[in-house]
Design an enzyme around this catalytic site. Sequence first.
Site, PDB file in Angstrom:
ATOM      1  N   ASP A  55       0.819  -1.212   0.000  1.00  0.00           N
ATOM      2  CA  ASP A  55       0.000   0.000   0.000  1.00  0.00           C
ATOM      3  C   ASP A  55       0.858   1.270   0.000  1.00  0.00           C
ATOM      4  O   ASP A  55       0.581   2.214   0.741  1.00  0.00           O
ATOM      5  CB  ASP A  55      -1.005   0.013   1.168  1.00  0.00           C
ATOM      6  N   HIS A 104      -4.367  -2.471  -1.867  1.00  0.00           N
ATOM      7  CA  HIS A 104      -4.801  -1.248  -2.539  1.00  0.00           C
ATOM      8  C   HIS A 104      -4.097  -1.018  -3.869  1.00  0.00           C
ATOM      9  O   HIS A 104      -4.658  -0.422  -4.765  1.00  0.00           O
ATOM     10  CB  HIS A 104      -4.580  -0.029  -1.642  1.00  0.00           C
TER      11      HIS A 104
HETATM   12 MN   LIG Z   1      -3.523  -0.179   3.816  1.00  0.00          MN
END
Ligand SMILES: [Mn+2]
Length: 416
Positions: A49, A85
């Site tokens: 992420d 993500h």
């Molecule tokens: Mn995260």
Amino acid sequence: MKFAHFADLHLGYEQYNQSWRAEDFASAFKRSAEVAIAQGIDFAIISGDLFHRSVPNPKTLNDAIEVLKLFKGRDIPVFAVEGNHDKSIREMSAYHLLEGLGLLNVLGLRRERIEGDFVTSERVENLYIVKGVFKDIEIIGDRHRTKWQLDKILPYLKGGEDAILVLHQTVKEVVDVDLNIAWDLTIEQLPPARYYAMGHVHLPRHRKVGDAFLAYPGSIERYDAREASHFIRYRENLEVKEGEKKGFYLVEDFTPMFVNIETRELYNISIEDEKREEVERKFLSALKFVNDSGIIVAKLYCGETLDQKKFYDLALKKAKYAEISFRRIGIEEISQAKPEREFFSDFELKLLEILKEDDELSIKSAVELIKEHYAIAPVSKADKVEKAVVEEKTTKDEKKFEGKKEKKFKTLLDFV
Ligand SMILES: [Mn+2]
């Protein structure tokens, strides 16, 4: 040997649809990098992420490049795995772009062999595991995976004596303590390592696993109201509690030390009273704790209706940004939703878990799981109908994914 362990930087996250929030995330990462470099680190790890989305915009990519250049300028290698993500099923993700620029070493399963100053590849079945190497330390890891894929991949992520394992997953023993989130793996499943550089849990947590440390630095900025800097609650009495710190781990000889990085204040405010005037009075006393660059996320509970706009204006006089929600109390609550477990079998839960990740890879995994499940399960009449439907869908999906080749998957590694 000293390294910095970062995770969940979420560059490009325009929280509350505010572009300045993305700048806050980038600035927190930059300040962290500067502190880490000043501490004389040998290398850095990013446990997933790095970006909030798998397709970061040019500004966000530039923010990442600016920070990664700070490391590059000092010949400090950076090792990274993709998180939930920012992972991509495309051949080339933003991470690979940064790798091509010499700013990042991407760890994990790959179709092709990668060799470099700080990476080497080991062949496993029809794939390669790209590992980081720093002197005699091996840095092993893989991008975020579904629970089901993890079972198959983890045994391949074995390192030597002084291995660091980098994963973007939740570990049951950590999240079960005080965080109400689903887990991906248990400590027992972890291959041996001297340090587990984890990402995905947004609050800093660390614990011992035998002689090793397992650590989550948490997100670099306050990702939502649960990660507030202050919790202000006014029901009977006014209570003000500080939230958890933000930062990263400075790891010396495999022992982590948390380094706190200042962020913008985020105030999680909760006010309750039967009377509208009392809610307003309590809200005003809560606002005394707020500084003018802060963010307010307030929940108001009242027996009477409220003029939300009025509260919003009061909040904005004190803070940079505010979100106000209102809930009428005294009205009977609608029955609580039942846990998933009461409705679904283990197989169905597993399938749901896989399909939460909305990408082609997950659909492939789901198809595999369905095939695996129905090949061994006894078939009832109801199941037969379901099976026929599933099979029809499976064939179609397989065609879609495999194109003209019509290849059958042998193991998980065949389609990573
Ligand atoms: Mn995260």
